[in-house]
Design an enzyme around this catalytic site. Structure first.
Site, PDB file in Angstrom:
ATOM      1  N   ASP A   1       3.241  12.533  16.662  1.00 30.87           N
ATOM      2  CA  ASP A   1       2.362  11.976  15.640  1.00 30.87           C
ATOM      3  C   ASP A   1       0.794  12.618  15.693  1.00 30.87           C
ATOM      4  O   ASP A   1       0.261  12.901  14.689  1.00 30.87           O
ATOM      5  CB  ASP A   1       2.116  10.546  15.513  1.00 30.87           C
TER       6      ASP A   1
ATOM      7  N   LYS B   1      -3.683   8.082  18.541  1.00 31.22           N
ATOM      8  CA  LYS B   1      -3.858   9.336  17.641  1.00 31.22           C
ATOM      9  C   LYS B   1      -4.564   9.345  16.526  1.00 31.22           C
ATOM     10  O   LYS B   1      -5.066  10.429  16.111  1.00 31.22           O
ATOM     11  CB  LYS B   1      -2.188  10.088  17.395  1.00 31.22           C
TER      12      LYS B   1
ATOM     13  N   SER C   1       4.789  10.687   9.967  1.00 31.90           N
ATOM     14  CA  SER C   1       5.374  10.473   8.839  1.00 31.90           C
ATOM     15  C   SER C   1       4.366  10.161   7.674  1.00 31.90           C
ATOM     16  O   SER C   1       3.808   8.941   7.711  1.00 31.90           O
ATOM     17  CB  SER C   1       6.471   9.328   8.696  1.00 31.90           C
TER      18      SER C   1
ATOM     19  N   THR D   1      -1.045  14.333  12.843  1.00 24.66           N
ATOM     20  CA  THR D   1      -2.400  14.043  12.278  1.00 24.66           C
ATOM     21  C   THR D   1      -3.766  14.873  12.643  1.00 24.66           C
ATOM     22  O   THR D   1      -4.560  15.023  12.022  1.00 24.66           O
ATOM     23  CB  THR D   1      -2.685  12.528  12.640  1.00 24.66           C
TER      24      THR D   1
ATOM     25  N   LEU E   1      -8.006   4.277   3.960  1.00 28.78           N
ATOM     26  CA  LEU E   1      -8.034   3.553   5.218  1.00 28.78           C
ATOM     27  C   LEU E   1      -7.951   4.679   6.139  1.00 28.78           C
ATOM     28  O   LEU E   1      -6.770   5.756   6.014  1.00 28.78           O
ATOM     29  CB  LEU E   1      -6.767   2.681   4.948  1.00 28.78           C
TER      30      LEU E   1
ATOM     31  N   SER F   1      -3.785  13.842   6.508  1.00 31.71           N
ATOM     32  CA  SER F   1      -4.130  12.907   7.311  1.00 31.71           C
ATOM     33  C   SER F   1      -5.476  12.082   6.837  1.00 31.71           C
ATOM     34  O   SER F   1      -6.397  12.895   6.822  1.00 31.71           O
ATOM     35  CB  SER F   1      -4.162  12.866   8.758  1.00 31.71           C
TER      36      SER F   1
ATOM     37  N   GLY G   1       0.838  -1.214  -0.075  1.00 33.90           N
ATOM     38  CA  GLY G   1       0.165  -0.163   0.091  1.00 33.90           C
ATOM     39  C   GLY G   1       0.870   1.260   0.105  1.00 33.90           C
ATOM     40  O   GLY G   1       2.160   1.140  -0.223  1.00 33.90           O
ATOM     41  N   ALA G   2       0.165   2.342   0.283  1.00 37.35           N
ATOM     42  CA  ALA G   2       1.106   3.637   0.586  1.00 37.35           C
ATOM     43  C   ALA G   2       2.213   3.545   1.372  1.00 37.35           C
ATOM     44  O   ALA G   2       3.276   3.931   1.010  1.00 37.35           O
ATOM     45  CB  ALA G   2      -0.229   4.717   0.850  1.00 37.35           C
ATOM     46  N   TRP G   3       2.029   3.113   2.491  1.00 39.08           N
ATOM     47  CA  TRP G   3       3.178   2.974   3.400  1.00 39.08           C
ATOM     48  C   TRP G   3       4.217   2.000   3.087  1.00 39.08           C
ATOM     49  O   TRP G   3       5.468   2.132   3.471  1.00 39.08           O
ATOM     50  CB  TRP G   3       2.362   2.665   4.952  1.00 39.08           C
TER      51      TRP G   3
HETATM   52  N1  LIG Z   1      -0.091   5.987   4.635  1.00 35.70           N
HETATM   53  C1  LIG Z   1       0.727   6.490   5.609  1.00 35.70           C
HETATM   54  O1  LIG Z   1       1.188   7.741   5.477  1.00 35.70           O
HETATM   55  C2  LIG Z   1       0.938   5.698   6.776  1.00 35.70           C
HETATM   56  C3  LIG Z   1       0.340   4.467   7.128  1.00 35.70           C
HETATM   57  N2  LIG Z   1       0.696   4.027   8.408  1.00 35.70           N
HETATM   58  C4  LIG Z   1      -0.001   2.665   8.543  1.00 35.70           C
HETATM   59  O2  LIG Z   1       0.201   1.527   7.983  1.00 35.70           O
HETATM   60  C5  LIG Z   1      -0.752   0.842   7.738  1.00 35.70           C
HETATM   61  C6  LIG Z   1      -1.228   0.687   6.214  1.00 35.70           C
HETATM   62  O3  LIG Z   1      -1.736   1.866   5.609  1.00 35.70           O
HETATM   63  P1  LIG Z   1      -1.264   2.220   4.213  1.00 35.70           P
HETATM   64  O4  LIG Z   1      -0.163   1.535   3.407  1.00 35.70           O
HETATM   65  O5  LIG Z   1      -1.445   3.690   3.892  1.00 35.70           O
HETATM   66  O6  LIG Z   1      -2.727   1.779   3.515  1.00 35.70           O
HETATM   67  P2  LIG Z   1      -3.178   1.400   2.023  1.00 35.70           P
HETATM   68  O7  LIG Z   1      -4.760   1.304   2.106  1.00 35.70           O
HETATM   69  O8  LIG Z   1      -2.529   2.388   1.183  1.00 35.70           O
HETATM   70  O9  LIG Z   1      -2.740  -0.116   1.689  1.00 35.70           O
HETATM   71  C7  LIG Z   1      -2.933  -1.225   2.482  1.00 35.70           C
HETATM   72  C8  LIG Z   1      -2.181  -2.266   1.845  1.00 35.70           C
HETATM   73  O10 LIG Z   1      -2.277  -3.550   2.598  1.00 35.70           O
HETATM   74  C9  LIG Z   1      -2.699  -4.658   1.668  1.00 35.70           C
HETATM   75  N3  LIG Z   1      -3.221  -5.744   2.451  1.00 35.70           N
HETATM   76  C10 LIG Z   1      -4.524  -5.479   2.928  1.00 35.70           C
HETATM   77  N4  LIG Z   1      -5.025  -6.801   3.645  1.00 35.70           N
HETATM   78  C11 LIG Z   1      -3.957  -7.318   3.365  1.00 35.70           C
HETATM   79  C12 LIG Z   1      -3.628  -8.686   3.900  1.00 35.70           C
HETATM   80  N5  LIG Z   1      -4.605  -9.400   4.426  1.00 35.70           N
HETATM   81  N6  LIG Z   1      -2.459  -9.175   3.415  1.00 35.70           N
HETATM   82  C13 LIG Z   1      -1.650  -8.715   2.647  1.00 35.70           C
HETATM   83  N7  LIG Z   1      -1.803  -7.398   2.544  1.00 35.70           N
HETATM   84  C14 LIG Z   1      -2.982  -6.872   2.713  1.00 35.70           C
HETATM   85  C15 LIG Z   1      -3.505  -4.039   0.665  1.00 35.70           C
HETATM   86  O11 LIG Z   1      -3.526  -4.808  -0.472  1.00 35.70           O
HETATM   87  P3  LIG Z   1      -4.398  -4.379  -1.873  1.00 35.70           P
HETATM   88  O12 LIG Z   1      -3.628  -3.551  -2.558  1.00 35.70           O
HETATM   89  O13 LIG Z   1      -4.243  -5.861  -2.552  1.00 35.70           O
HETATM   90  O14 LIG Z   1      -5.726  -4.090  -1.282  1.00 35.70           O
HETATM   91  C16 LIG Z   1      -2.672  -2.603   0.283  1.00 35.70           C
HETATM   92  O15 LIG Z   1      -1.910  -2.940  -0.536  1.00 35.70           O
HETATM   93  C17 LIG Z   1      -1.798   1.430   8.402  1.00 35.70           C
HETATM   94  O16 LIG Z   1      -2.052   0.613   9.737  1.00 35.70           O
HETATM   95  C18 LIG Z   1      -1.649   2.809   8.611  1.00 35.70           C
HETATM   96  O17 LIG Z   1      -1.966   3.424   9.859  1.00 35.70           O
HETATM   97  C19 LIG Z   1       1.603   4.382   9.131  1.00 35.70           C
HETATM   98  C20 LIG Z   1       2.484   5.470   8.807  1.00 35.70           C
HETATM   99  C21 LIG Z   1       1.943   6.366   7.609  1.00 35.70           C
HETATM  100  O1  LIG Z   2       0.121   7.921  10.527  1.00 34.81           O
HETATM  101  C1  LIG Z   2       0.002   8.639   9.739  1.00 34.81           C
HETATM  102  C2  LIG Z   2       1.226   9.780   9.923  1.00 34.81           C
HETATM  103  O2  LIG Z   2       1.997   9.548  10.904  1.00 34.81           O
HETATM  104  C3  LIG Z   2      -0.518   8.615   8.569  1.00 34.81           C
HETATM  105  O3  LIG Z   2      -1.875   9.270   8.914  1.00 34.81           O
HETATM  106  P1  LIG Z   2      -3.316   8.886   8.411  1.00 34.81           P
HETATM  107  O4  LIG Z   2      -3.395   7.353   8.337  1.00 34.81           O
HETATM  108  O5  LIG Z   2      -4.513   9.511   9.021  1.00 34.81           O
HETATM  109  O6  LIG Z   2      -3.117   9.505   6.933  1.00 34.81           O
END
Ligand SMILES: NC(=O)C1=CN([C@@H]2O[C@H](COP(=O)(O)OP(=O)(O)OC[C@H]3O[C@@H](n4cnc5c(N)ncnc54)[C@H](OP(=O)(O)O)[C@@H]3O)[C@@H](O)[C@H]2O)C=CC1
Ligand SMILES: O=C(CO)COP(=O)(O)O
Length: 326
Positions: free
Chosen positions: A243, A190, A137, A247, A273, A253, A13-15
């Site tokens: 954080d 948070k 972040s 946010t 998400l 966020s 995903g994004a992170w």
């Molecule tokens: N984005 C951000 O700025 C930040 C995010 N985070 C945390 O990171 C976590 C993920 O967020 P983020 O990446 O942004 O979310 P996204 O919605 O961008 O991506 C989630 C990813 O997880 C995959 N996924 C979902 N379920 C499963 C599974 N069962 N097995 C394997 N992969 C799976 C999805 O796959 P598919 O593409 O196939 O649906 C997708 O690629 C969250 O807890 C968020 O709080 C922390 C810091 C910063």
């Molecule tokens: O955790 C994050 C920044 O630290 C990302 O925040 P959001 O999931 O609210 O976009």
């Protein structure tokens, strides 16, 4: 301590994509694992992930949907949503038989079990060395190489320090700690408080109200943290107050953006998400089990579940009895 030459990021995903970029920048051999084979093949060929648009993936990052390829790395970063972390670690565990660090990068608390992310890892992968990375972040900032600082926690200080050395660079600065629980509480709470902050802005309650809400939100985050044994320097550090500030103050966020839409009476952004939505009910259950008052989180949970209107929740918070500040 091992040099951790290779890193696999589980969840594209994004992170996960931003973290793969970070690890490559730090000089690791990086594998980014996506659960969907077509998705993995498309990212591998275009070097672009629609979940993090506009960020070009470095050519040296291998993108795959083959778990056996990813799971042989020296450390694993789990970047799925919090409620899917157990499932992801379960899958990885069958490929891991040596004590490899498994770093939770999700922010949340598991529904039903009330478990934090490193506890879920310890249960699902008994061979793993659990750790957690959290802090202010945004994926987009991190991937673009804008300066960011986070906290990385593991019970073993030498391990936490070695993981920081392996992932850190000039623009991504992890600080290490052994206060795993403190880091987990900040990251989970948070997101719920950021929804409240978005509602305050969406309802045009003013900058003073936003500052008050953020500060009183921090109070309840810190109360829960103290009840669960977190250290105060962690709660006021990057993964807690840091954080929370980020946010609660930025529509970038997704949690804040959800609150903003609710406050304005608009449809929340589709397909984004917002972990706070899932964390809110578990957070207040956890608070209640510790006899910790969490009025802001309770208001968010009540609004999200439909038990309260926004106006009733705001009025409930504003008419609480006056008390000493702690
Ligand atoms: N984005 C951000 O700025 C930040 C995010 N985070 C945390 O990171 C976590 C993920 O967020 P983020 O990446 O942004 O979310 P996204 O919605 O961008 O991506 C989630 C990813 O997880 C995959 N996924 C979902 N379920 C499963 C599974 N069962 N097995 C394997 N992969 C799976 C999805 O796959 P598919 O593409 O196939 O649906 C997708 O690629 C969250 O807890 C968020 O709080 C922390 C810091 C910063
Ligand atoms: O955790 C994050 C920044 O630290 C990302 O925040 P959001 O999931 O609210 O976009």
């Amino acid at each position: 301590m091992t040099a951790f030459r290779s890193v696999a990021v589980i969840g594209a995903g994004a992170w996960g994509t931003a973290l793969a970029t970070v690890a490559a920048r730090a000089g690791r051999n990086v594998t980014l694992w996506a659960r969907n084979a077509e998705h993995a093949a498309r990212i591998a060929s275009t070097r672009d992930n629609p979940r993090l648009p506009g960020v070009r993936l470095a050519p040296e990052i291998m993108v795959t949907s083959e778990l056996s390829l990813a799971a042989r790395a020296d450390m694993l970063l789990i970047a799925t949503p919090a409620q899917h972390l157990r499932g992801a670690v379960n899958m990885v565990a069958s490929h891991v038989s040596t004590p490899v660090p498994v770093i939770a990068c999700a922010k949340g608390i598991e529904h039903g079990t009330h478990k934090f992310m490193t506890d879920v890892i310890a249960e699902a992968a008994p061979h793993a060395l659990p750790a957690i990375l959290s802090g202010p972040s945004f994926a987009d900032d991190v991937a673009r190489g804008l300066p960011t600082a986070v906290t990385l926690a593991a019970k073993d200080e030498a391990l936490a320090g070695a993981l920081v050395q392996a992932l850190g660079s000039a623009t991504f600065r992890p600080y290490h700690t052994t206060d795993v629980r403190g880091v987990e509480i900040g990251g989970a709470a948070k997101n719920v408080l950021a929804i409240a902050a978005g509602i305050v802005v969406g309802r045009n309650l003013g900058a003073s109200a936003l500052a008050a809400l953020t500060t009183r939100g921090f109070s309840e985050l810190a109360r829960l943290g103290r009840a669960l044994g977190a250290r105060s320097e962690t709660l006021t550090g990057l993964s807690g107050l840091g954080d929370l500030i980020l946010t609660c103050s930025s529509p970038q966020s997704r949690n804040f953006a959800l609150g903003l839409a609710l406050g304005r009476g608009e449809q929340p952004p589709a397909g984004k998400l917002a972990e706070g939505e899932f964390t809110a009910p578990v957070l207040i259950e956890l608070g209640a089990s510790q006899n910790v008052e969490m009025p802001v989180s309770e208001a968010v949970a009540a609004i999200l579940s439909g038990r309260s209107t926004i106006d009733a929740a705001i009025s409930g918070l504003l008419t609480r009895p006056f008390k000493a500040e702690e």
